[in-house]
Design a protein around this motif. Structure first.
Motif, PDB file in Angstrom:
ATOM      1  N   ILE A 188      -0.968   2.718  -2.990  1.00 61.60           N
ATOM      2  CA  ILE A 188      -0.001   2.548  -1.897  1.00 61.60           C
ATOM      3  C   ILE A 188      -0.461   1.452  -0.938  1.00 61.60           C
ATOM      4  O   ILE A 188       0.332   0.624  -0.496  1.00 61.60           O
ATOM      5  N   ARG A 189      -1.766   1.428  -0.649  1.00 64.16           N
ATOM      6  CA  ARG A 189      -2.288   0.372   0.229  1.00 64.16           C
ATOM      7  C   ARG A 189      -2.011  -1.007  -0.387  1.00 64.16           C
ATOM      8  O   ARG A 189      -1.603  -1.936   0.310  1.00 64.16           O
TER       9      ARG A 189
ATOM     10  N   ASN B 225       9.367  -2.134   4.625  1.00 67.27           N
ATOM     11  CA  ASN B 225       8.662  -0.937   5.073  1.00 67.27           C
ATOM     12  C   ASN B 225       8.513  -0.007   3.869  1.00 67.27           C
ATOM     13  O   ASN B 225       9.434   0.146   3.081  1.00 67.27           O
ATOM     14  N   VAL B 226       7.351   0.598   3.737  1.00 68.50           N
ATOM     15  CA  VAL B 226       7.111   1.491   2.606  1.00 68.50           C
ATOM     16  C   VAL B 226       7.245   2.941   3.060  1.00 68.50           C
ATOM     17  O   VAL B 226       6.593   3.359   4.021  1.00 68.50           O
ATOM     18  N   ILE B 227       8.133   3.703   2.414  1.00 66.35           N
ATOM     19  CA  ILE B 227       8.211   5.135   2.707  1.00 66.35           C
ATOM     20  C   ILE B 227       7.755   5.903   1.471  1.00 66.35           C
ATOM     21  O   ILE B 227       8.143   5.598   0.353  1.00 66.35           O
ATOM     22  N   ILE B 228       6.898   6.887   1.709  1.00 69.39           N
ATOM     23  CA  ILE B 228       6.171   7.557   0.631  1.00 69.39           C
ATOM     24  C   ILE B 228       6.651   9.000   0.517  1.00 69.39           C
ATOM     25  O   ILE B 228       6.870   9.671   1.528  1.00 69.39           O
ATOM     26  N   SER B 229       6.800   9.489  -0.707  1.00 72.14           N
ATOM     27  CA  SER B 229       7.074  10.918  -0.913  1.00 72.14           C
ATOM     28  C   SER B 229       6.133  11.444  -1.978  1.00 72.14           C
ATOM     29  O   SER B 229       5.721  10.700  -2.867  1.00 72.14           O
TER      30      SER B 229
ATOM     31  N   ILE C 243       7.093   9.604   4.157  1.00 75.99           N
ATOM     32  CA  ILE C 243       5.876   9.351   4.920  1.00 75.99           C
ATOM     33  C   ILE C 243       5.672   7.848   5.078  1.00 75.99           C
ATOM     34  O   ILE C 243       5.902   7.089   4.137  1.00 75.99           O
ATOM     35  N   SER C 244       5.230   7.420   6.255  1.00 76.60           N
ATOM     36  CA  SER C 244       4.825   6.022   6.446  1.00 76.60           C
ATOM     37  C   SER C 244       3.486   5.990   7.145  1.00 76.60           C
ATOM     38  O   SER C 244       3.162   6.889   7.919  1.00 76.60           O
TER      39      SER C 244
ATOM     40  N   PHE D 139       4.518  -5.604   3.203  1.00 74.42           N
ATOM     41  CA  PHE D 139       4.666  -5.660   4.657  1.00 74.42           C
ATOM     42  C   PHE D 139       4.904  -7.079   5.169  1.00 74.42           C
ATOM     43  O   PHE D 139       5.799  -7.296   5.986  1.00 74.42           O
TER      44      PHE D 139
ATOM     45  N   VAL E 257      10.631  15.027   2.777  1.00 73.07           N
ATOM     46  CA  VAL E 257       9.720  14.381   3.728  1.00 73.07           C
ATOM     47  C   VAL E 257       9.392  12.979   3.235  1.00 73.07           C
ATOM     48  O   VAL E 257       8.952  12.813   2.100  1.00 73.07           O
TER      49      VAL E 257
ATOM     50  N   GLU F 152       1.640  -1.860   0.063  1.00 74.20           N
ATOM     51  CA  GLU F 152       1.923  -2.252   1.455  1.00 74.20           C
ATOM     52  C   GLU F 152       1.390  -3.646   1.772  1.00 74.20           C
ATOM     53  O   GLU F 152       2.046  -4.421   2.481  1.00 74.20           O
TER      54      GLU F 152
ATOM     55  N   ASN G 124      12.846   1.178  10.967  1.00 72.70           N
ATOM     56  CA  ASN G 124      13.280   1.312   9.570  1.00 72.70           C
ATOM     57  C   ASN G 124      13.590   2.759   9.208  1.00 72.70           C
ATOM     58  O   ASN G 124      14.436   3.013   8.350  1.00 72.70           O
TER      59      ASN G 124
ATOM     60  N   SER H 196      -3.544   6.834  -2.969  1.00 71.10           N
ATOM     61  CA  SER H 196      -3.486   6.224  -1.629  1.00 71.10           C
ATOM     62  C   SER H 196      -3.905   4.754  -1.690  1.00 71.10           C
ATOM     63  O   SER H 196      -3.405   3.938  -0.921  1.00 71.10           O
TER      64      SER H 196
ATOM     65  N   SER I 207      -3.310  14.165   5.498  1.00 66.78           N
ATOM     66  CA  SER I 207      -2.616  14.613   4.279  1.00 66.78           C
ATOM     67  C   SER I 207      -2.399  16.127   4.305  1.00 66.78           C
ATOM     68  O   SER I 207      -1.417  16.626   3.765  1.00 66.78           O
TER      69      SER I 207
ATOM     70  N   ILE J  27      -0.531  12.375  -2.216  1.00 61.99           N
ATOM     71  CA  ILE J  27      -1.020  11.251  -1.404  1.00 61.99           C
ATOM     72  C   ILE J  27      -2.520  11.352  -1.161  1.00 61.99           C
ATOM     73  O   ILE J  27      -3.163  10.387  -0.813  1.00 61.99           O
ATOM     74  N   ASN J  28      -3.099  12.550  -1.334  1.00 56.94           N
ATOM     75  CA  ASN J  28      -4.505  12.723  -0.946  1.00 56.94           C
ATOM     76  C   ASN J  28      -5.477  12.523  -2.112  1.00 56.94           C
ATOM     77  O   ASN J  28      -6.571  13.053  -2.090  1.00 56.94           O
TER      78      ASN J  28
ATOM     79  N   ILE K 242      -2.714   7.855   5.313  1.00 57.57           N
ATOM     80  CA  ILE K 242      -2.449   9.021   4.470  1.00 57.57           C
ATOM     81  C   ILE K 242      -3.711   9.525   3.786  1.00 57.57           C
ATOM     82  O   ILE K 242      -3.774  10.655   3.345  1.00 57.57           O
TER      83      ILE K 242
END
Lengths: 339, 339
Positions: free
Chosen positions: B81-82, B94-98, A97-98, B89, A95, B85, A113, B78, A78, B72-73, A72
């Motif tokens: 989020i890493r 599983n990680v889903i991002i919005s 995002i993975s 993981f 939306v 995960e 998933n 980001s 992005s 996310i940018n 991302i």
């Protein structure tokens, strides 16, 4: 009323806005249950698109579209996601995002998933190490629209949105030739991947079209980071006949090359012109701004979302396979502009 | 066998690896249905943690954790989020991002749609314009762990992971004072938000501790972008008694200030020292590398994930509210280092 009824006809009849009708039909949580039921009943009475109605009535509709990218935190990805959201949010979709971190194994887990999460579509740019498309068969079996963007593999029934990498690379190389460069190095990441293969071909064709001999020693593989760019620049400038231009398929590689050249007595662009690929945001923040090939990510995201919407609107009985190829855009800045 | 049975005991009995047992109990799609059933039966026979088992047996387990961020940018988000995960993981999640794009309205939609997707937890940094926490009540009602990070609001039963913004700002200001700066401007984004409020307080306390008078004209509000930084620098340097240091709570603002100073005859750091906040990656790519406060995002993400895992393991009958505050780290580079 002429022709098929639209959401505007339903809205007029109920004296509410078309946006509310659309949201109610899309099971948007912001609309009350009472309104949803009223809209659905009216739509049914008016014989409004039965297929779509059936979808909306179906239990377990999630409103979620899964978007899967390698990382991302790359501007390209992005920005594609931003484009997808700009198209899908007004239609009531969310939306999610993975990121695969380029792992094929993780990609398989993510797809499974996302199916658990009952997504209504998947838009994906494949991980570098994905070698087959077996994990997508279940997606197609469930009639869930699947769209590839940027990195894809051929797969029956799957649409894709890509850029013309050959053209982007050809344009960048022609630009360097027009700046008077005749010894142009090409930095590639992985020529077995189709996008890098096409970029190498575009570079080679530009040389051929200007009768510049191709020299294998000027094509160098690197990982996409700054340290690699430094290492590669050092090796290239140590050649007996060193390059007077570097065209890197990685902006980070191009940045490393510029840094090495500047700290080792070379002038950019006077001695060596440099062009990158991807148009990462930092390219414009540098004291010497960097030329780069822009991959029109916002447009790519919007297009991928539009292809998804077409497939949803066409219903489950039609298999669509649409291939969209967008034109990249060369952004010329100081690193390749001789006065 | 002493004490409570573990996954290792189950693994030993079935002659499979503990990882496979863990995945089977977590309903990981990579494990066959036959193995899952065998593991669940064995676990039951051995009286393995009934609560967790009940969870795994429960229908509709999605394996998905929803992570919600403004954008996310941004490197900070980001990287968080890493970190999330990296912790989740290996545990089969599983990680889903919005992304909310700072819209409170969109945040409400996202939370509802994540509930549609049957996520097993939500880790969120609030949108700038989120003014209440009503949309989270449904999450708590469903016993889904909810964790705030960085931007949060007080809410009973909700854990949070933040950095000590006061400390980060205090340290940066002390560093500038130690470089001999006594007229330090402070660029803030929105002092009504708690993180910016704390940064302003840290700056003020550092001045007090070194008997430097606070001058209101040196505290300036700006949007977090380069153009704003240029505008603000121009205004500040036009003051009768202009600053000899700029501490910006935005790296983009600091970048704009440096660009304006350099193109208008000022030397950085000799005439004006500059320090940013967030440690965006571009800060190290600049010809004059920029000092910045690192918000330890990787650590923050890992910590948020660990707090989530604790809540899951403690089951549904315990309400946990944990407040973790991490220390930021000042990265000193050229833009504030006088020789």
């Amino acid at each position: 009323m002429k022709g098929k009824p639209t959401i505007y006809d339903i809205a007029k009849k109920l004296n509410i806005t078309a946006a509310t009708v659309s949201r109610a039909l899309n099971n948007n949580p912001r609309i009350s249950q009472a309104t949803k039921e009223l809209v659905l009943k009216t739509a049914k009475d008016m014989n409004y698109e039965p297929n779509k109605l059936a979808l909306a009535l179906k239990k377990g509709k999630s409103n979620n579209i899964g978007v899967v990218v390698p990382y991302i935190n790359r501007n390209f990805f992005s920005s594609v996601i931003r484009g997808i959201e700009e198209e899908l949010f007004p239609k009531g979709y969310n939306v999610i995002i993975s990121q695969t971190h380029e792992s094929a194994e993780r990609e398989v887990d993510i797809i499974n998933n996302l199916l658990n999460a009952q997504v209504e579509g998947i838009i994906i740019s494949l991980a570098k190490f994905t070698k087959n498309t077996k994990h997508f068969e279940q997606v197609l079996k469930k009639n869930i629209p699947l769209i590839f963007f940027d990195r894809y593999q051929e797969m029956g029934g799957v649409s894709s949105v890509t850029i013309d990498d050959y053209q982007g690379s050809y344009d960048a190389t022609i630009h360097l030739i027009e700046q008077g460069c005749d010894r142009i190095a090409h930095l590639t990441v992985d020529p077995t991947l189709s996008i890098y293969k096409h970029r190498l071909e575009g570079y080679q064709q530009a040389l051929i079209d200007h009768s510049i001999p191709f020299r294998e020693e000027l094509v160098v593989k690197l990982k996409s980071d700054m340290e690699e760019g430094k290492r590669v620049a050092e090796n290239l400038m140590a050649l007996e006949n060193p390059p007077n231009a570097i065209f890197s398929t990685s902006d980070y590689g191009a940045l490393g090359a510029i840094k090495w050249l500047q700290t080792n007595g070379y002038k950019v662009p006077e001695d060596v012109c440099v062009v990158g690929f991807s148009n990462e945001p930092f390219t414009q923040f540098l004291d010497l701004s960097m030329s780069s090939v822009d991959q029109v990510p916002l447009e790519m995201g919007k297009m991928a979302a539009q292809v998804f919407l077409e497939q949803v609107n066409d219903g489950n009985n039609v298999k669509i396979e649409k291939k969209v190829v967008l034109s990249p855009s060369l952004i010329i800045r100081q690193s390749s502009t001789k006065k």
